[in-house]
Enzyme design. Sequence first.
Site, PDB file in Angstrom:
ATOM      1  N   ASP A 170       0.832  -1.208   0.000  1.00 40.90           N
ATOM      2  CA  ASP A 170       0.000   0.000   0.000  1.00 40.90           C
ATOM      3  C   ASP A 170       0.865   1.257   0.000  1.00 40.90           C
ATOM      4  OD1 ASP A 170      -2.012  -1.765   0.140  1.00 40.90           O
ATOM      5  OD2 ASP A 170      -2.778  -1.149   2.105  1.00 40.90           O
ATOM      6  N   GLU A 204       3.863   1.642  -1.213  1.00 41.61           N
ATOM      7  CA  GLU A 204       4.439   1.894  -2.538  1.00 41.61           C
ATOM      8  C   GLU A 204       3.379   2.446  -3.491  1.00 41.61           C
ATOM      9  OE1 GLU A 204       7.846  -1.477  -3.086  1.00 41.61           O
ATOM     10  OE2 GLU A 204       5.878  -2.150  -2.458  1.00 41.61           O
ATOM     11  N   SER A 243     -14.227   9.413  -1.644  1.00 45.18           N
ATOM     12  CA  SER A 243     -13.030   8.839  -1.037  1.00 45.18           C
ATOM     13  C   SER A 243     -12.473   9.886  -0.070  1.00 45.18           C
ATOM     14  CB  SER A 243     -12.109   8.409  -2.178  1.00 45.18           C
ATOM     15  OG  SER A 243     -10.931   9.104  -2.186  1.00 45.18           O
ATOM     16  N   LEU A 244     -11.259   9.747   0.375  1.00 43.30           N
ATOM     17  CA  LEU A 244     -10.737  10.681   1.372  1.00 43.30           C
ATOM     18  C   LEU A 244      -9.363  11.174   0.977  1.00 43.30           C
ATOM     19  CD1 LEU A 244     -11.500   8.746   4.690  1.00 43.30           C
ATOM     20  CD2 LEU A 244     -12.470  10.956   4.066  1.00 43.30           C
ATOM     21  N   GLU A 260     -12.561   8.893  14.040  1.00 44.46           N
ATOM     22  CA  GLU A 260     -12.941   7.490  13.850  1.00 44.46           C
ATOM     23  C   GLU A 260     -11.718   6.709  13.405  1.00 44.46           C
ATOM     24  OE1 GLU A 260     -16.077   7.457  10.925  1.00 44.46           O
ATOM     25  OE2 GLU A 260     -17.180   9.018  11.994  1.00 44.46           O
ATOM     26  N   LYS A 267      -9.843   4.414  10.782  1.00 48.29           N
ATOM     27  CA  LYS A 267      -9.978   4.123   9.359  1.00 48.29           C
ATOM     28  C   LYS A 267      -9.653   2.640   9.193  1.00 48.29           C
ATOM     29  CE  LYS A 267      -8.853   5.721   4.758  1.00 48.29           C
ATOM     30  NZ  LYS A 267      -8.314   4.481   4.161  1.00 48.29           N
ATOM     31  N   ASP A 297      -9.304  -0.911   7.584  1.00 46.50           N
ATOM     32  CA  ASP A 297      -8.894  -1.318   6.258  1.00 46.50           C
ATOM     33  C   ASP A 297      -9.763  -2.480   5.807  1.00 46.50           C
ATOM     34  OD1 ASP A 297      -7.297  -0.684   4.237  1.00 46.50           O
ATOM     35  OD2 ASP A 297      -5.474  -1.590   5.050  1.00 46.50           O
ATOM     36  N   GLU A 304     -17.875   0.056   6.679  1.00 48.42           N
ATOM     37  CA  GLU A 304     -16.717  -0.709   6.243  1.00 48.42           C
ATOM     38  C   GLU A 304     -16.882  -2.162   6.663  1.00 48.42           C
ATOM     39  OE1 GLU A 304     -14.610   1.054   4.558  1.00 48.42           O
ATOM     40  OE2 GLU A 304     -12.677   0.036   4.532  1.00 48.42           O
ATOM     41  N   TYR A 306     -20.186   3.843   9.324  1.00 52.85           N
ATOM     42  CA  TYR A 306     -19.502   5.094   9.649  1.00 52.85           C
ATOM     43  C   TYR A 306     -20.209   6.349   9.153  1.00 52.85           C
ATOM     44  CZ  TYR A 306     -17.250   4.241   5.086  1.00 52.85           C
ATOM     45  OH  TYR A 306     -16.989   3.984   3.779  1.00 52.85           O
ATOM     46  N   LYS A 319     -13.635  14.038  10.841  1.00 58.00           N
ATOM     47  CA  LYS A 319     -14.767  14.588  10.096  1.00 58.00           C
ATOM     48  C   LYS A 319     -15.327  15.810  10.820  1.00 58.00           C
ATOM     49  CE  LYS A 319     -16.079   9.978   8.520  1.00 58.00           C
ATOM     50  NZ  LYS A 319     -16.992   8.833   8.677  1.00 58.00           N
ATOM     51  N   LYS A 374      -3.078   9.260   8.345  1.00 61.01           N
ATOM     52  CA  LYS A 374      -2.555   7.901   8.292  1.00 61.01           C
ATOM     53  C   LYS A 374      -1.599   7.579   9.437  1.00 61.01           C
ATOM     54  CE  LYS A 374      -4.230   6.224   4.366  1.00 61.01           C
ATOM     55  NZ  LYS A 374      -3.381   5.463   3.477  1.00 61.01           N
ATOM     56  N   CYS A 426      12.962 -34.876   8.733  1.00 60.18           N
ATOM     57  CA  CYS A 426      12.552 -33.761   9.601  1.00 60.18           C
ATOM     58  C   CYS A 426      13.778 -33.144  10.266  1.00 60.18           C
ATOM     59  CB  CYS A 426      11.573 -34.277  10.658  1.00 60.18           C
ATOM     60  SG  CYS A 426      11.157 -33.060  11.911  1.00 60.18           S
ATOM     61  N   CYS A 465      13.389 -34.133  14.289  1.00 58.97           N
ATOM     62  CA  CYS A 465      13.490 -35.500  14.818  1.00 58.97           C
ATOM     63  C   CYS A 465      14.091 -36.506  13.843  1.00 58.97           C
ATOM     64  CB  CYS A 465      12.121 -35.989  15.292  1.00 58.97           C
ATOM     65  SG  CYS A 465      10.989 -36.354  13.940  1.00 58.97           S
ATOM     66  N   CYS A 504       6.202 -34.015   8.675  1.00 53.46           N
ATOM     67  CA  CYS A 504       7.027 -34.968   9.404  1.00 53.46           C
ATOM     68  C   CYS A 504       6.120 -36.152   9.729  1.00 53.46           C
ATOM     69  CB  CYS A 504       7.533 -34.317  10.689  1.00 53.46           C
ATOM     70  SG  CYS A 504       8.198 -35.489  11.875  1.00 53.46           S
ATOM     71  N   CYS A 537       7.378 -36.409  17.337  1.00 56.72           N
ATOM     72  CA  CYS A 537       8.363 -35.372  17.053  1.00 56.72           C
ATOM     73  C   CYS A 537       8.291 -34.271  18.129  1.00 56.72           C
ATOM     74  CB  CYS A 537       8.075 -34.782  15.675  1.00 56.72           C
ATOM     75  SG  CYS A 537       9.093 -33.368  15.253  1.00 56.72           S
TER      76      CYS A 537
HETATM   77  S1  IVH Z   1     -15.784   8.189   5.522  1.00 53.14           S
HETATM   78  C1  IVH Z   1     -16.744  11.072   2.802  1.00 53.14           C
HETATM   79  N1  IVH Z   1     -15.034   6.833   7.629  1.00 53.14           N
HETATM   80  O1  IVH Z   1     -11.753   4.762   3.676  1.00 53.14           O
HETATM   81  C2  IVH Z   1     -15.971  10.149   3.528  1.00 53.14           C
HETATM   82  N2  IVH Z   1     -14.311   6.094   5.489  1.00 53.14           N
HETATM   83  O2  IVH Z   1     -10.972   6.701   1.077  1.00 53.14           O
HETATM   84  C3  IVH Z   1     -15.876   8.831   2.922  1.00 53.14           C
HETATM   85  N3  IVH Z   1     -12.972   4.048   5.560  1.00 53.14           N
HETATM   86  O3  IVH Z   1     -13.115   3.356   1.086  1.00 53.14           O
HETATM   87  C4  IVH Z   1     -15.747   7.739   3.821  1.00 53.14           C
HETATM   88  N4  IVH Z   1     -13.022   3.766   7.729  1.00 53.14           N
HETATM   89  O4  IVH Z   1     -14.397   2.693   3.085  1.00 53.14           O
HETATM   90  C5  IVH Z   1     -14.978   6.946   6.290  1.00 53.14           C
HETATM   91  N5  IVH Z   1     -14.466   5.703   9.583  1.00 53.14           N
HETATM   92  C6  IVH Z   1     -14.412   5.813   8.250  1.00 53.14           C
HETATM   93  C7  IVH Z   1     -13.723   4.887   7.456  1.00 53.14           C
HETATM   94  C8  IVH Z   1     -13.679   5.064   6.073  1.00 53.14           C
HETATM   95  C9  IVH Z   1     -12.586   3.283   6.577  1.00 53.14           C
HETATM   96  C10 IVH Z   1     -12.642   3.806   4.142  1.00 53.14           C
HETATM   97  C11 IVH Z   1     -13.818   3.936   3.240  1.00 53.14           C
HETATM   98  C12 IVH Z   1     -13.276   4.420   1.946  1.00 53.14           C
HETATM   99  C13 IVH Z   1     -11.943   4.942   2.311  1.00 53.14           C
HETATM  100  C14 IVH Z   1     -11.915   6.403   2.013  1.00 53.14           C
END
Ligand code: IVH
Length: 684
Positions: A35, A37, A84-85, A115, A117, A119, A174, A226, A291, A315, A419, A422, A437, A442
């Site tokens: 991720d 990279e 997305s964020l 909150e 984030k 994965d 999520e 969320y 937020k 992050k 092995c 053993c 084995c 063992c």
């Molecule tokens: S808010 C407008 N809250 O992060 C805000 N996203 O790039 C959009 N994610 O794929 C999402 N935890 O699935 C929000 N507490 C959280 C989150 C969250 C994980 C993920 C979300 C999205 C990515 C945002």
Amino acid sequence: MDELNQVKERINRLKEQINHHNYRYHVLDSPEISDTEYDQLVRELKQLEEKYPQFLTPDSPTQRVGAAPVEAFGVVEHPYPLLSLGNAFSGEELANWYTRTARMLGEEHFDLVGEHKIDGLAVALTYVDGRLVTGATRGDGFRGENITQNLRTIRSVPLSVSRDAPSRFEARGEVFLPVAGFQRLNQERAQEGQPTFANPRNAAAGSVRQLDPRITARRPLDIYIYMLGYAEGRAIPDTHWERLEYLKSLGFKVNPKNALLKSIEEVADYYQRWVNNRESLPYEADGIVVKVNSVSRQDVLGSVGHEPRWAIAYKFPAVEGTTQLKEIAISVGRTGTMNPYAILEPVRVGGVTLKQAALHNEDDIRRKDIREGDWVTVRRAGEVIPEVVGPIVSKRTGQEKVYSLVDKLPKNKEGHPACPVCGAEVVRPEGEAMYYCTSTACPAQVQHGIELFVSRGAMDIRGIGESLSATLLAGSLIHDAADLYSIKEKRDELLQLDKMGEKSVDNLLAAIETSKDRPLVRVILALGIRHVGGEMAQVLADEFTDLDDLKNASRERLMEVEGIGPKIADSIIKFFAQPENLKIIEKLRKAGVWPRRTPTEAAGLPLAGMEFVITGRLDSFSREVAQEQVKALGGTAKDNVTRNTSYLVVGEDPGGSKLNRARTLGTRQITEEEFLALLEEKRR
Ligand code: IVH
């Protein structure tokens, strides 16, 4: 080439690379790079596009949210796009975001919500008149995949909510695979020779995007909601925090670690707290999301492209690093497996020095083309054993060695692979991915067996770790796990051991004594039967009255139990056919470690002793609520029909396998109306 042309070439190359990795990640669920990279590539592209806007094209990967939906699922149009964020990678970047936001709002102070984030995979759940009608992936933000059937298998997704809820609304959240479930899944896949998942996110995505929902149902997925996407037909609170509370009151699972934060300092504290405690989380989080709390202020801020200005992902430091893989060594696992692992040039990752990392099996090493001497990406997260993600092919010198497990094993007199612990012969059974084995005595296997026996999920005997169990075995104080129950006779010898004073010996003996009362499910797990993990142990403990009952079960009887196929049945039969294991069982019996299936503690309550399984949708309440009501009256609610099931409650669109099973076993089936009448009657 002039400079502009060079920039353009670089941009094109980056686009190609990013598109390729997007496809690997989002469509194939099988990334080739880390991720970190990937983030670097996107960052570089974004920076170049900002500096040279003449090269920014609408099809640039920076201009969209994810990969296009896979057609096979059917497409769902999102009424409001799933955004997305933007990311902040340092306190400074976070502060800049805050300053910009404050300036745009014309306010110095405003409330924020912090909150985790997580994965996983973003999903949108649409409810109409209280019923879940659609569950979709994010897709490209505008159109996602229809994965309703799969999401319905996740227990924490309510299938229906109170009728007071808005007539139509969307909850976003999520879906994720908890770290423990991820680890188990990968172990199973490695043993079966299937490719392992690179991380919990890919595993979650791979599980949810299955064309067969039964596969999804077997994965221990979970969800945190969320945000509220939209709502019609009812007034809803106008801050994000209250909306989360509201969603919670409707029955959605909302992360209890969310926090209402009053200032940027509180955001920084929240971030630091979770950077420090990240390892303790049951899921993998790659940062926090901050937020703006007021929804009307969110509207003022709006978004740029796909990124809202009112939220940002801050992050956590990377959990990945790169280093050189010096050698691939072998350890012997609990079931006798030859487990290859990487010996690394020590590298600091997320504040910890890594010297070793897991490699799953030979096929996996081949598939990823990991060679001895390679530069590799390694990652560690949560309590998962660090692992090698893959090689960095561009750093190869030609000196790297392709790996062969057999070549690394010692040879016995006949020249067969042996092995390393053993010396017994090592074989790779047909159709399996692992080498084993062949000795059951063992020492490596016995030692790992004891470690499992005393582990938290099993007999939970504190005070015996790796080194003490090794010492006890080496000193012949015990020969197997069950000998722990007679070790009190060897008090004097225990006192002779290094670091074992009166007090620690007393504590140890007390811990062993307490463990005698563990329930059947834990004792079954503690035995370490191959393919019997926590969930399967529960299935067995629900079905069989005690260890004798399990031991005496025929293959046919075992296969009648839902969830047990030939592989598990054979493994159980094989376990109880081995004299060493029968000895352990007898020792347990003698020591009084002989739990019986737990009768319901709720004796006296009207549904005591009755077990319910619900299949299909209920009109009156969600399945969770129905199960709660059964429990409140002293009954038990299970997911699988077994011999012990008293009633199968059949709702709309019932699952075929449960019905079949109930038919085979002659289980009584009742309709929702009959179920309600029964509850009503018992309540009186
Ligand atoms: S808010 C407008 N809250 O992060 C805000 N996203 O790039 C959009 N994610 O794929 C999402 N935890 O699935 C929000 N507490 C959280 C989150 C969250 C994980 C993920 C979300 C999205 C990515 C945002």
